[in-house]
Design a protein around this motif. Structure first.
Motif, PDB file in Angstrom:
ATOM      1  N   GLY A 102       0.792  -1.223   0.000  1.00 25.00           N
ATOM      2  CA  GLY A 102       0.000   0.000   0.000  1.00 25.00           C
ATOM      3  C   GLY A 102       0.822   1.269   0.000  1.00 25.00           C
ATOM      4  O   GLY A 102       0.281   2.360   0.167  1.00 25.00           O
ATOM      5  N   ALA A 103       2.125   1.133  -0.153  1.00 25.95           N
ATOM      6  CA  ALA A 103       3.024   2.291  -0.184  1.00 25.95           C
ATOM      7  C   ALA A 103       4.171   1.969  -1.137  1.00 25.95           C
ATOM      8  O   ALA A 103       4.459   0.802  -1.401  1.00 25.95           O
ATOM      9  CB  ALA A 103       3.569   2.582   1.208  1.00 25.95           C
ATOM     10  N   ASP A 104       4.810   3.006  -1.631  1.00 24.20           N
ATOM     11  CA  ASP A 104       6.017   2.812  -2.435  1.00 24.20           C
ATOM     12  C   ASP A 104       6.995   1.994  -1.595  1.00 24.20           C
ATOM     13  O   ASP A 104       7.279   2.358  -0.449  1.00 24.20           O
ATOM     14  CB  ASP A 104       6.596   4.181  -2.779  1.00 24.20           C
ATOM     15  N   PRO A 105       7.504   0.872  -2.125  1.00 24.20           N
ATOM     16  CA  PRO A 105       8.401   0.030  -1.329  1.00 24.20           C
ATOM     17  C   PRO A 105       9.590   0.793  -0.741  1.00 24.20           C
ATOM     18  O   PRO A 105      10.021   0.507   0.374  1.00 24.20           O
ATOM     19  CB  PRO A 105       8.868  -1.037  -2.319  1.00 24.20           C
ATOM     20  N   ALA A 106      10.094   1.768  -1.458  1.00 29.46           N
ATOM     21  CA  ALA A 106      11.244   2.535  -0.976  1.00 29.46           C
ATOM     22  C   ALA A 106      10.866   3.524   0.130  1.00 29.46           C
ATOM     23  O   ALA A 106      11.738   4.022   0.831  1.00 29.46           O
ATOM     24  CB  ALA A 106      11.902   3.278  -2.136  1.00 29.46           C
ATOM     25  N   ALA A 107       9.568   3.800   0.275  1.00 25.60           N
ATOM     26  CA  ALA A 107       9.121   4.742   1.308  1.00 25.60           C
ATOM     27  C   ALA A 107       8.940   4.078   2.668  1.00 25.60           C
ATOM     28  O   ALA A 107       8.794   4.757   3.678  1.00 25.60           O
ATOM     29  CB  ALA A 107       7.809   5.400   0.875  1.00 25.60           C
ATOM     30  N   VAL A 108       8.952   2.756   2.711  1.00 21.81           N
ATOM     31  CA  VAL A 108       8.805   2.037   3.977  1.00 21.81           C
ATOM     32  C   VAL A 108      10.099   2.222   4.770  1.00 21.81           C
ATOM     33  O   VAL A 108      11.194   2.040   4.243  1.00 21.81           O
ATOM     34  CB  VAL A 108       8.514   0.545   3.727  1.00 21.81           C
ATOM     35  N   ALA A 109       9.956   2.581   6.043  1.00 22.26           N
ATOM     36  CA  ALA A 109      11.132   2.905   6.850  1.00 22.26           C
ATOM     37  C   ALA A 109      11.100   2.205   8.202  1.00 22.26           C
ATOM     38  O   ALA A 109      10.029   1.904   8.733  1.00 22.26           O
ATOM     39  CB  ALA A 109      11.212   4.414   7.064  1.00 22.26           C
ATOM     40  N   VAL A 110      12.278   1.972   8.737  1.00 20.64           N
ATOM     41  CA  VAL A 110      12.407   1.436  10.087  1.00 20.64           C
ATOM     42  C   VAL A 110      11.650   2.365  11.031  1.00 20.64           C
ATOM     43  O   VAL A 110      11.767   3.590  10.946  1.00 20.64           O
ATOM     44  CB  VAL A 110      13.893   1.321  10.485  1.00 20.64           C
ATOM     45  N   GLY A 111      10.847   1.772  11.903  1.00 23.79           N
ATOM     46  CA  GLY A 111      10.065   2.543  12.865  1.00 23.79           C
ATOM     47  C   GLY A 111       8.646   2.816  12.425  1.00 23.79           C
ATOM     48  O   GLY A 111       7.821   3.243  13.239  1.00 23.79           O
ATOM     49  N   ASP A 112       8.318   2.589  11.138  1.00 22.46           N
ATOM     50  CA  ASP A 112       6.940   2.780  10.678  1.00 22.46           C
ATOM     51  C   ASP A 112       6.006   1.873  11.464  1.00 22.46           C
ATOM     52  O   ASP A 112       6.287   0.684  11.639  1.00 22.46           O
ATOM     53  CB  ASP A 112       6.787   2.435   9.185  1.00 22.46           C
ATOM     54  N   ARG A 113       4.897   2.416  11.934  1.00 23.05           N
ATOM     55  CA  ARG A 113       3.865   1.612  12.582  1.00 23.05           C
ATOM     56  C   ARG A 113       3.073   0.901  11.493  1.00 23.05           C
ATOM     57  O   ARG A 113       2.749   1.487  10.454  1.00 23.05           O
ATOM     58  CB  ARG A 113       2.932   2.488  13.419  1.00 23.05           C
ATOM     59  N   VAL A 114       2.772  -0.370  11.730  1.00 27.71           N
ATOM     60  CA  VAL A 114       2.063  -1.184  10.740  1.00 27.71           C
ATOM     61  C   VAL A 114       0.973  -2.014  11.411  1.00 27.71           C
ATOM     62  O   VAL A 114       0.974  -2.212  12.631  1.00 27.71           O
ATOM     63  CB  VAL A 114       3.037  -2.117   9.976  1.00 27.71           C
ATOM     64  N   GLU A 115       0.058  -2.492  10.562  1.00 32.26           N
ATOM     65  CA  GLU A 115      -1.004  -3.397  10.995  1.00 32.26           C
ATOM     66  C   GLU A 115      -1.145  -4.495   9.955  1.00 32.26           C
ATOM     67  O   GLU A 115      -0.886  -4.279   8.769  1.00 32.26           O
ATOM     68  CB  GLU A 115      -2.316  -2.650  11.184  1.00 32.26           C
ATOM     69  N   VAL A 116      -1.547  -5.656  10.411  1.00 31.44           N
ATOM     70  CA  VAL A 116      -1.658  -6.810   9.522  1.00 31.44           C
ATOM     71  C   VAL A 116      -2.834  -6.636   8.557  1.00 31.44           C
ATOM     72  O   VAL A 116      -3.863  -6.046   8.910  1.00 31.44           O
ATOM     73  CB  VAL A 116      -1.788  -8.124  10.329  1.00 31.44           C
ATOM     74  N   ARG A 129       0.323  -9.877   5.317  1.00 33.03           N
ATOM     75  CA  ARG A 129       1.135  -8.756   4.890  1.00 33.03           C
ATOM     76  C   ARG A 129       0.837  -7.633   5.851  1.00 33.03           C
ATOM     77  O   ARG A 129      -0.054  -7.753   6.695  1.00 33.03           O
ATOM     78  CB  ARG A 129       0.801  -8.356   3.451  1.00 33.03           C
ATOM     79  N   PHE A 130       1.526  -6.528   5.720  1.00 30.45           N
ATOM     80  CA  PHE A 130       1.295  -5.407   6.617  1.00 30.45           C
ATOM     81  C   PHE A 130       1.137  -4.132   5.803  1.00 30.45           C
ATOM     82  O   PHE A 130       1.597  -4.049   4.668  1.00 30.45           O
ATOM     83  CB  PHE A 130       2.454  -5.277   7.613  1.00 30.45           C
ATOM     84  N   ARG A 131       0.453  -3.169   6.378  1.00 26.55           N
ATOM     85  CA  ARG A 131       0.372  -1.826   5.785  1.00 26.55           C
ATOM     86  C   ARG A 131       0.678  -0.830   6.882  1.00 26.55           C
ATOM     87  O   ARG A 131       0.446  -1.106   8.071  1.00 26.55           O
ATOM     88  CB  ARG A 131      -0.987  -1.575   5.164  1.00 26.55           C
ATOM     89  N   ARG A 132       1.229   0.284   6.462  1.00 25.54           N
ATOM     90  CA  ARG A 132       1.542   1.321   7.442  1.00 25.54           C
ATOM     91  C   ARG A 132       0.226   1.816   8.042  1.00 25.54           C
ATOM     92  O   ARG A 132      -0.762   1.987   7.334  1.00 25.54           O
ATOM     93  CB  ARG A 132       2.319   2.470   6.807  1.00 25.54           C
ATOM     94  N   THR A 133       0.228   2.040   9.326  1.00 22.32           N
ATOM     95  CA  THR A 133      -0.965   2.544   9.991  1.00 22.32           C
ATOM     96  C   THR A 133      -1.324   3.894   9.402  1.00 22.32           C
ATOM     97  O   THR A 133      -0.478   4.776   9.272  1.00 22.32           O
ATOM     98  CB  THR A 133      -0.726   2.684  11.508  1.00 22.32           C
ATOM     99  N   GLY A 134      -2.564   4.013   8.988  1.00 20.99           N
ATOM    100  CA  GLY A 134      -3.018   5.250   8.367  1.00 20.99           C
ATOM    101  C   GLY A 134      -2.993   5.199   6.844  1.00 20.99           C
ATOM    102  O   GLY A 134      -3.634   6.018   6.196  1.00 20.99           O
ATOM    103  N   ASP A 135      -2.283   4.235   6.230  1.00 21.06           N
ATOM    104  CA  ASP A 135      -2.305   4.103   4.769  1.00 21.06           C
ATOM    105  C   ASP A 135      -3.607   3.439   4.346  1.00 21.06           C
ATOM    106  O   ASP A 135      -4.116   2.560   5.030  1.00 21.06           O
ATOM    107  CB  ASP A 135      -1.127   3.256   4.267  1.00 21.06           C
ATOM    108  N   ALA A 136      -4.147   3.864   3.221  1.00 20.96           N
ATOM    109  CA  ALA A 136      -5.400   3.292   2.715  1.00 20.96           C
ATOM    110  C   ALA A 136      -5.186   1.887   2.220  1.00 20.96           C
ATOM    111  O   ALA A 136      -4.129   1.507   1.818  1.00 20.96           O
ATOM    112  CB  ALA A 136      -5.962   4.157   1.602  1.00 20.96           C
TER     113      ALA A 136
END
Length: 136
Positions: A102-116, A129-136
């Motif tokens: 749900g995000a550009d793979p390169a934009a994923v960063a250490v410390g990002d909050r995620v949900e399954v 899989r996981f998506r960053r919390t708040g990402d659609a």
């Protein structure tokens, strides 16, 4: 395109995969020392007990490590490159290797909050899989 590799489902991990199909992330908790563990195993790595129960966990956590793959290592994933492979530290303790979607793979960063999130692969196999919390 090549056929996607699928997990080997057997008596020790069947509940893990069935739960994913139901939209639940379930892990084993040792009945003796209460250690919550992943990957699935028939013996607790802390106390070596064989007694355990399945427990549903929140699926909330954070990215502990991540890398972006640009190389096609298996033909079934050719349409998915680039993609990230991330180590997720669940709030409950265990770590899972997965993807953040749900995000550009390169934009994923250490410390990002995620949900399954749950991704059906074939009729009887769903993966986490996981998506960053708040990402659609």
């Amino acid at each position: 395109m090549s056929e996607r590799p699928l997990p080997e489902i057997g008596e020790h991990n069947a509940e893990f995969w069935a739960a994913l199909g139901r939209g639940e992330l379930r892990l084993q908790r040792c009945a003796d020392c209460r250690h919550l563990r992943h990957p699935v195993n028939e013996t607790c790595p802390q106390c070596l007990s064989g007694a355990f129960a399945w427990e549903t966990v929140s699926g909330q956590g954070e990215v502990l490590s991540t890398i972006v793959f640009h190389q096609v290592y298996h033909p079934a994933f050719a349409d998915e490159v680039p993609y990230n492979v991330s180590l997720i530290q669940l709030d409950e303790g265990p770590r899972l290797i997965s993807n953040v979607v749900g995000a550009d793979p390169a934009a994923v960063a250490v410390g990002d909050r995620v949900e399954v999130v749950f991704a059906p692969i074939v009729d009887d196999v769903t993966i986490h899989r996981f998506r960053r919390t708040g990402d659609a």
